[in-house]
Design a protein around this motif. Structure first.
Motif, PDB file in Angstrom:
ATOM      1  N   ARG A 199       0.822  -1.205   0.000  1.00  0.00           N
ATOM      2  CA  ARG A 199       0.000   0.000   0.000  1.00  0.00           C
ATOM      3  C   ARG A 199       0.864   1.266   0.000  1.00  0.00           C
ATOM      4  O   ARG A 199       0.615   2.204  -0.764  1.00  0.00           O
ATOM      5  CB  ARG A 199      -0.924  -0.003   1.218  1.00  0.00           C
ATOM      6  CG  ARG A 199      -1.809   1.247   1.304  1.00  0.00           C
ATOM      7  CD  ARG A 199      -2.709   1.229   2.523  1.00  0.00           C
ATOM      8  NE  ARG A 199      -3.790   0.260   2.384  1.00  0.00           N
ATOM      9  CZ  ARG A 199      -3.918  -0.851   3.118  1.00  0.00           C
ATOM     10  NH1 ARG A 199      -3.020  -1.127   4.052  1.00  0.00           N
ATOM     11  NH2 ARG A 199      -4.923  -1.672   2.944  1.00  0.00           N
ATOM     12  N   ASP A 245       2.654   1.742  -3.302  1.00  0.00           N
ATOM     13  CA  ASP A 245       1.723   2.247  -4.321  1.00  0.00           C
ATOM     14  C   ASP A 245       1.491   3.751  -4.162  1.00  0.00           C
ATOM     15  O   ASP A 245       1.472   4.494  -5.150  1.00  0.00           O
ATOM     16  CB  ASP A 245       0.387   1.504  -4.228  1.00  0.00           C
ATOM     17  CG  ASP A 245       0.480   0.074  -4.722  1.00  0.00           C
ATOM     18  OD1 ASP A 245       1.438  -0.239  -5.463  1.00  0.00           O
ATOM     19  OD2 ASP A 245      -0.398  -0.731  -4.361  1.00  0.00           O
ATOM     20  N   THR A 246       1.302   4.186  -2.916  1.00  0.00           N
ATOM     21  CA  THR A 246       1.051   5.610  -2.674  1.00  0.00           C
ATOM     22  C   THR A 246       2.245   6.457  -3.097  1.00  0.00           C
ATOM     23  O   THR A 246       2.104   7.476  -3.779  1.00  0.00           O
ATOM     24  CB  THR A 246       0.746   5.847  -1.186  1.00  0.00           C
ATOM     25  OG1 THR A 246      -0.419   5.099  -0.814  1.00  0.00           O
ATOM     26  CG2 THR A 246       0.505   7.314  -0.902  1.00  0.00           C
ATOM     27  N   SER A 269       4.620   5.645  -5.192  1.00  0.00           N
ATOM     28  CA  SER A 269       4.798   5.567  -6.644  1.00  0.00           C
ATOM     29  C   SER A 269       3.822   6.482  -7.362  1.00  0.00           C
ATOM     30  O   SER A 269       4.167   7.122  -8.368  1.00  0.00           O
ATOM     31  CB  SER A 269       4.618   4.116  -7.124  1.00  0.00           C
ATOM     32  OG  SER A 269       5.611   3.272  -6.586  1.00  0.00           O
ATOM     33  N   GLU A 270       2.628   6.567  -6.849  1.00  0.00           N
ATOM     34  CA  GLU A 270       1.614   7.440  -7.454  1.00  0.00           C
ATOM     35  C   GLU A 270       1.989   8.909  -7.291  1.00  0.00           C
ATOM     36  O   GLU A 270       1.793   9.719  -8.199  1.00  0.00           O
ATOM     37  CB  GLU A 270       0.254   7.166  -6.817  1.00  0.00           C
ATOM     38  CG  GLU A 270      -0.858   8.100  -7.272  1.00  0.00           C
ATOM     39  CD  GLU A 270      -1.135   8.007  -8.767  1.00  0.00           C
ATOM     40  OE1 GLU A 270      -1.581   9.021  -9.353  1.00  0.00           O
ATOM     41  OE2 GLU A 270      -0.913   6.924  -9.346  1.00  0.00           O
ATOM     42  N   GLN A 271       2.559   9.263  -6.147  1.00  0.00           N
ATOM     43  CA  GLN A 271       2.928  10.654  -5.882  1.00  0.00           C
ATOM     44  C   GLN A 271       4.309  11.021  -6.414  1.00  0.00           C
ATOM     45  O   GLN A 271       4.680  12.193  -6.421  1.00  0.00           O
ATOM     46  CB  GLN A 271       2.905  10.899  -4.369  1.00  0.00           C
ATOM     47  CG  GLN A 271       1.535  10.709  -3.722  1.00  0.00           C
ATOM     48  CD  GLN A 271       1.615  10.779  -2.207  1.00  0.00           C
ATOM     49  OE1 GLN A 271       2.696  10.838  -1.622  1.00  0.00           O
ATOM     50  NE2 GLN A 271       0.448  10.767  -1.554  1.00  0.00           N
ATOM     51  N   ASN A 280      11.461  -2.599  -9.727  1.00  0.00           N
ATOM     52  CA  ASN A 280      10.688  -1.349  -9.715  1.00  0.00           C
ATOM     53  C   ASN A 280      11.492  -0.244  -9.043  1.00  0.00           C
ATOM     54  O   ASN A 280      12.410  -0.511  -8.266  1.00  0.00           O
ATOM     55  CB  ASN A 280       9.368  -1.534  -8.963  1.00  0.00           C
ATOM     56  CG  ASN A 280       8.529  -2.667  -9.530  1.00  0.00           C
ATOM     57  OD1 ASN A 280       8.754  -3.831  -9.199  1.00  0.00           O
ATOM     58  ND2 ASN A 280       7.582  -2.325 -10.381  1.00  0.00           N
ATOM     59  N   PHE A 282      11.128   4.241  -7.736  1.00  0.00           N
ATOM     60  CA  PHE A 282      10.440   5.533  -7.736  1.00  0.00           C
ATOM     61  C   PHE A 282      11.366   6.593  -7.147  1.00  0.00           C
ATOM     62  O   PHE A 282      12.320   6.282  -6.419  1.00  0.00           O
ATOM     63  CB  PHE A 282       9.102   5.492  -6.977  1.00  0.00           C
ATOM     64  CG  PHE A 282       9.196   5.235  -5.498  1.00  0.00           C
ATOM     65  CD1 PHE A 282       9.661   6.209  -4.616  1.00  0.00           C
ATOM     66  CD2 PHE A 282       8.783   4.014  -4.958  1.00  0.00           C
ATOM     67  CE1 PHE A 282       9.726   5.987  -3.246  1.00  0.00           C
ATOM     68  CE2 PHE A 282       8.855   3.781  -3.593  1.00  0.00           C
ATOM     69  CZ  PHE A 282       9.326   4.764  -2.739  1.00  0.00           C
ATOM     70  N   TRP A 337      10.613  10.079  -5.095  1.00  0.00           N
ATOM     71  CA  TRP A 337       9.553  10.862  -4.441  1.00  0.00           C
ATOM     72  C   TRP A 337      10.193  11.975  -3.626  1.00  0.00           C
ATOM     73  O   TRP A 337      11.280  11.811  -3.069  1.00  0.00           O
ATOM     74  CB  TRP A 337       8.754   9.933  -3.530  1.00  0.00           C
ATOM     75  CG  TRP A 337       7.713  10.588  -2.675  1.00  0.00           C
ATOM     76  CD1 TRP A 337       6.396  10.808  -2.986  1.00  0.00           C
ATOM     77  CD2 TRP A 337       7.890  11.077  -1.333  1.00  0.00           C
ATOM     78  NE1 TRP A 337       5.753  11.411  -1.934  1.00  0.00           N
ATOM     79  CE2 TRP A 337       6.645  11.594  -0.904  1.00  0.00           C
ATOM     80  CE3 TRP A 337       8.983  11.151  -0.473  1.00  0.00           C
ATOM     81  CZ2 TRP A 337       6.466  12.149   0.353  1.00  0.00           C
ATOM     82  CZ3 TRP A 337       8.808  11.718   0.792  1.00  0.00           C
ATOM     83  CH2 TRP A 337       7.566  12.204   1.188  1.00  0.00           C
ATOM     84  N   PRO A 370       2.471  18.016  -8.730  1.00  0.00           N
ATOM     85  CA  PRO A 370       1.802  16.938  -9.469  1.00  0.00           C
ATOM     86  C   PRO A 370       2.128  16.923 -10.963  1.00  0.00           C
ATOM     87  O   PRO A 370       2.158  15.874 -11.579  1.00  0.00           O
ATOM     88  CB  PRO A 370       0.316  17.232  -9.230  1.00  0.00           C
ATOM     89  CG  PRO A 370       0.287  18.037  -7.974  1.00  0.00           C
ATOM     90  CD  PRO A 370       1.533  18.850  -7.973  1.00  0.00           C
ATOM     91  N   LYS A 386       5.280  14.611 -12.843  1.00  0.00           N
ATOM     92  CA  LYS A 386       5.380  13.151 -12.831  1.00  0.00           C
ATOM     93  C   LYS A 386       5.847  12.587 -14.172  1.00  0.00           C
ATOM     94  O   LYS A 386       5.413  13.018 -15.233  1.00  0.00           O
ATOM     95  CB  LYS A 386       4.027  12.542 -12.479  1.00  0.00           C
ATOM     96  CG  LYS A 386       3.561  12.889 -11.066  1.00  0.00           C
ATOM     97  CD  LYS A 386       2.204  12.272 -10.791  1.00  0.00           C
ATOM     98  CE  LYS A 386       1.709  12.644  -9.393  1.00  0.00           C
ATOM     99  NZ  LYS A 386       0.379  12.090  -9.120  1.00  0.00           N
ATOM    100  N   ARG A 441       6.515   8.649 -15.898  1.00  0.00           N
ATOM    101  CA  ARG A 441       6.302   7.216 -15.732  1.00  0.00           C
ATOM    102  C   ARG A 441       6.940   6.488 -16.911  1.00  0.00           C
ATOM    103  O   ARG A 441       6.492   6.620 -18.049  1.00  0.00           O
ATOM    104  CB  ARG A 441       4.797   6.881 -15.676  1.00  0.00           C
ATOM    105  CG  ARG A 441       4.052   7.555 -14.531  1.00  0.00           C
ATOM    106  CD  ARG A 441       4.512   6.998 -13.191  1.00  0.00           C
ATOM    107  NE  ARG A 441       3.867   7.654 -12.056  1.00  0.00           N
ATOM    108  CZ  ARG A 441       4.386   8.664 -11.382  1.00  0.00           C
ATOM    109  NH1 ARG A 441       5.563   9.176 -11.756  1.00  0.00           N
ATOM    110  NH2 ARG A 441       3.765   9.194 -10.348  1.00  0.00           N
TER     111      ARG A 441
END
Length: 509
Positions: free
Chosen positions: A249, A252-253, A255-257, A474, A476, A478, A484, A487, A489
């Motif tokens: 979890r 994922d957070t 990586s999303e941010q 993987n 990231f 951050w 925002p 980003k 990817r």
């Protein structure tokens, strides 16, 4: 012909025959000896005879020397086949040093070979030595001993001369070990890779990776940076759909941010962490490393190269590595000062209470970062965390049934206990990320957290039933004050990750 000379010649011929037959047991299997170039055949024969005569001079018994030479070749064959099955790569010349490491750090190596097989082989070796000296009389106790010695020296000289003439004529290596072993056979293949190690690493292979900037960021604006090399981390959820998504979890957070995130192409499978580590820290590609790509730290211990830690230190960072294992492993104690690290915190800074499973837990690493940040650093801090918790062999741990119930849909399939162990440690790594994020958010300056996996784990039983993953891990990048719209990817190669991280920092204004 005297008996001693006859025994020696017969044993020498037997050695040539046995070494050729034993090659057929290798995985991958080399091409037939007679189909190889003349130089390759010459190197094979000369190496086998030189090995035989060396032992003959030591033990003075021809057939005992045959047994020793053949047994040592079979050790290499067995280690090669075990490595090929686990790591998809055959035994390399560079791997000979791991025999010493296996004595110093047996937990990392012997369980993959087989503890029972190791004990049995060691016991059989001791019995064979005793039997060899008892059953066969010394060659030099015979009346024709001077002639036997002359023959041994002649065979040794002829073998050495053949090697001197044939080695430069070996076909060029492709540096794809599976292919080179097939085309060259065991002895020429090991010689060819060993000769590559004598070539020094070319300077400037990464000159563009960490460029000096004419207008560096103000030191006050530089963020604290924590870079995590997570042992055996990859996101297994797409590969094994039965894994519950919430196991990662926090990953994922983040990586999303993150400013940048995606999959990472790493130059290692199942082990050989140092290959990925070197790629990230130095930006050196396998092509730039040449024959040193399999263990680059031997070269980096002797020569400086541009690298992430040194470039950050030039900007004003205090640079620290934290790795809960002996600093001498992989020569890190010699390499890291060359790379510009100010301090190396190794296993001596941890105790038994920090363990989780076989090794120091990931949460203990977050505790060291908390201690460093709590001292109120007056300069930006770069911490390189090299984790150990998820290091195999996973089968030495007993899986927790509750773990399987928490993170898997349905029951754990038979033979998949490695996966249950892996998932428990994987989730602990996720909890470490949560702590690191909170520490950086509470720090005295902006913070940046970068994260990547060094290679996929070794789980042969699971892979046999479910298929192998594609080998990518993987990553990231951050930071606490990211916008925002920033980003990115994409899939990235490991040799680009450190340079990307450095570029992100120097572009801060």
């Amino acid at each position: 012909m005297s008996a001693g000379i006859a025994h020696t010649l017969s044993a020498a011929m037997a050695t040539l025959l046995l070494t050729s037959l034993f090659e057929l047991l290798l995985a991958p299997r080399p091409s037939p000896l007679w189909q190889r170039p003349a130089a390759v055949i010459g190197v094979h024969a000369a190496t086998a005879l030189l090995h035989f005569t060396l032992w003959l001079l030591i033990v003075q018994r021809p057939w005992f020397a045959v047994v020793i030479a053949g047994s040592l070749q079979m050790v290499i064959v067995q280690v090669n086949n075990t490595k090929s099955a686990s790591l998809r790569e055959p035994f390399l010349c560079q791997d000979f040093e791991y025999f010493v490491d296996a004595v110093k750090h047996p937990r990392l190596y012997i369980p993959f070979f087989g503890i029972g097989l190791t004990i049995a082989a060691s016991s059989a070796g001791a019995l064979a030595i005793a039997a060899g000296f008892w059953l066969e009389p010394s060659l030099f106790a015979r009346p024709d001993a001077p002639w036997s010695l002359l023959l041994i020296l002649a065979l040794s000289a002829a073998s050495a001369l053949t090697l001197w003439l044939a080695l430069p004529r070996l076909p060029a290596c492709t540096l794809e070990p599976n292919r080179d072993l097939v085309e060259l056979g065991l002895y020429p293949y090991l010689w060819a890779y060993g000769r590559l190690l004598r070539q020094p690493l070319a300077a400037g292979g990464n000159a563009a990776a960490f460029p000096e900037t004419t207008t560096p960021p103000a030191k006050i604006t530089l963020p604290h940076l924590v870079l995590v090399q997570s042992e055996s981390f990859f996101d297994p959820r797409r590969w094994y759909p039965g894994i519950r998504p919430e196991i990662l979890r926090e990953f994922d957070t983040l990586s999303e941010q993150a400013l940048a995130a995606g999959r990472l192409e790493v130059p290692a499978w199942g082990a050989n962490t140092v290959r990925t580590e070197c790629a990230v820290l130095t930006g050196l590609t396998p092509e730039a490393l040449g024959g040193h790509r399999f263990n680059p730290y031997h070269q980096l211990a002797r020569m400086p190269v541009r690298n992430l830690a040194g470039a950050l230190k030039a900007l004003g960072y205090r640079t620290v590595c934290v790795h809960p294992y002996p600093a001498s492993f992989y020569l890190r104690d010699r390499v890291y000062p060359q790379l510009g690290f100010d301090d190396f915190i190794d296993i001596r800074a941890f105790d038994e209470s920090d363990r989780d499973g076989q090794y120091t837990g990931d949460l203990a690493l977050a505790g060291k970062v908390r201690e460093m940040l709590a001292t109120g650093p007056t300069q930006p801090l770069f911490v390189f965390l090299i984790s150990m918790e998820n290091h195999g062999p996973l089968h030495l741990e007993t899986p927790d049934a509750r773990t399987a119930a928490d993170w898997l849909e349905g029951e754990l399939p038979e033979g998949h206990s490695d996966l249950a162990v892996y998932l428990r440690h994987l989730h602990n790594g996720d909890k470490m990320l949560a702590r690191l994020k909170e520490l950086l958010k509470a720090a005295d300056r902006p913070g940046m957290l970068a994260f990547y996996g060094d290679h996929v784990p070794i789980m042969p039983g699971v892979y046999a039933d479910h298929g192998e993953p594609d080998g990518l891990t993987n990553y990231f990048i951050w930071q606490t004050d990211a916008e925002p719209s920033d980003k990115v990817r994409k899939t990235l190669s490991a040799d680009k990750l450190g340079a990307t991280l450095y570029q992100t920092i120097i572009e801060r204004r």
